[in-house]
Design an enzyme around this catalytic site. Structure first.
Site, PDB file in Angstrom:
ATOM      1  N   LYS A 184       1.460   9.543  -5.222  1.00 53.76           N
ATOM      2  CA  LYS A 184       2.086   8.213  -5.190  1.00 53.76           C
ATOM      3  C   LYS A 184       1.138   7.144  -5.716  1.00 53.76           C
ATOM      4  O   LYS A 184       1.587   6.130  -6.254  1.00 53.76           O
ATOM      5  CB  LYS A 184       2.591   7.879  -3.794  1.00 53.76           C
ATOM      6  CG  LYS A 184       1.519   7.695  -2.721  1.00 53.76           C
ATOM      7  CD  LYS A 184       0.991   6.265  -2.622  1.00 53.76           C
ATOM      8  CE  LYS A 184      -0.198   6.198  -1.696  1.00 53.76           C
ATOM      9  NZ  LYS A 184      -0.775   4.842  -1.617  1.00 53.76           N
ATOM     10  N   THR A 241       4.260   1.474  -2.068  1.00 52.56           N
ATOM     11  CA  THR A 241       3.208   1.138  -3.021  1.00 52.56           C
ATOM     12  C   THR A 241       3.739   0.873  -4.425  1.00 52.56           C
ATOM     13  O   THR A 241       3.003   0.383  -5.271  1.00 52.56           O
ATOM     14  CB  THR A 241       2.143   2.249  -3.082  1.00 52.56           C
ATOM     15  OG1 THR A 241       2.777   3.497  -3.311  1.00 52.56           O
ATOM     16  CG2 THR A 241       1.370   2.318  -1.797  1.00 52.56           C
TER      17      THR A 241
END
Length: 325
Positions: A184, A241
């Site tokens: 990620k 994020t």
């Protein structure tokens, strides 16, 4: 259970605050002498978490040897430095709870695999999930995955760290929790590029979805479980994020999308954007596993100085294919 925290950055300090709630004693190791001094003198970390009052039960130290008195260690050192720091730490059979996200350059090992190589007698757990350090330190509601192959140990750790606003969900899929956190970071850079280049919300949503497909392909190839990747440590962390400038990786991507030089962006940072170091290692690991990861390839190209328009154009020009194979 006396908790030690290895790493005095924002995330390490926030986790120390979680572990210290209710007056529990916590020992926090920090490399920076000014951080150690400030926490002990003023109960604040002005270098990495300014303005947040820390529990008085947190004691800071610059000595790794002092951690020998702890019954579990939260390891919050940047991924590329974990091997060296762990090698200097007296661990034995003390559980290591890995809270950093990344893949080691050269070896292409996950953080947990590095920890096992350095301290084979230490049980391993992983904490990962959608977490901004400042919100955790301020006591805002947060949920994470706490993965541990030893489910009884995982339950004890979860019970020790859980609080009114910090909720660990148990898992035994250590590999899946690690891969979600590592991948990620790279995808967050890509989403920041979309923002910085002004490509629109449609493009960002598509990138999150296709990036998650990459995460899933790579994770499954490395032995992760699909349900872990679609949980807090995978999809949950990805959504957070990829949508906020509070993310170090996302903000790095914004700069790249604006055409700024990657080296200049990285040299101007006190904190580490792990995705910049993970991306080339992830590309190598994916090639080794035979996994197609075009978004990761694009991030690597941008970090190497490629033109944003050319990279985006190459992605959009890829042959049409089925969404699911």
């Amino acid at each position: 259970m006396k908790i030690g925290v290895m790493g005095g950055g924002a995330w390490g300090t926030a986790l120390a605050s979680v572990a210290a709630r209710g007056g529990e004693s916590v020992l926090l190791w920090a490399r920076e002498p000014e951080v150690v001094e400030a926490i002990n003198a003023t109960h604040e970390n002005p270098l990495f978490l300014a303005g947040v009052a820390l529990p008085a039960s947190i004691e800071a130290t610059g000595s790794l040897a002092a951690l020998a008195a702890c019954e579990a260690l939260l390891v919050v050192v940047p991924a590329q430095h974990i091997r060296a720091v762990l090698a200097e730490t007296p661990v034995g059979d003390t559980p290591l709870v890995l809270c950093a996200k990344g893949i080691e350059a050269g070896s292409r090992l996950l953080v947990g695999e590095v920890a096992r190589a350095v301290h084979p007698g230490a049980p391993i757990a992983v904490i990962s999930g959608p977490t901004f350090a400042i919100e955790v330190a301020q006591g805002m509601p947060t949920a994470v995955t706490l993965a541990c192959a030893d489910e009884a140990l995982g339950a004890r750790l979860a019970d020790r760290l859980a609080g009114p606003a910090f909720r660990p969900y148990a898992s035994s899929d250590v590999v899946g929790a690690e891969i979600g956190g590592a991948v990620k970071n790279v995808l967050a850079i890509a989403c920041g590029v979309v923002q910085g280049a002004g490509l629109g919300q449609n493009a960002r949503a598509a990138l999150i979805a296709r990036g998650f497909a990459e995460m899933t392909r790579f994770g499954m190839a490395r032995g992760a479980r699909a349900e872990t990747l679609s949980g807090l440590s995978g999809l949950g962390d990805l959504v957070l994020t990829c949508s906020s400038t509070s993310s170090r990786n996302f903000s790095l991507g914004v700069g790249l999308g604006q055409g700024k030089d990657a080296r200049a962006l990285l040299s101007d940072r006190r904190t580490v954007a792990e995705g910049a170091f993970t991306a080339p290692v992830l590309r190598e690991a994916a090639a080794e596993a035979g996994v197609d990861m075009p978004v990761t390839e694009a991030v690597c190209a941008l970090l190497d100085g490629a033109d944003v328009r050319e990279v985006v154009g190459a992605l959009l020009a890829r042959p049409l294919t089925r969404e699911h194979h």
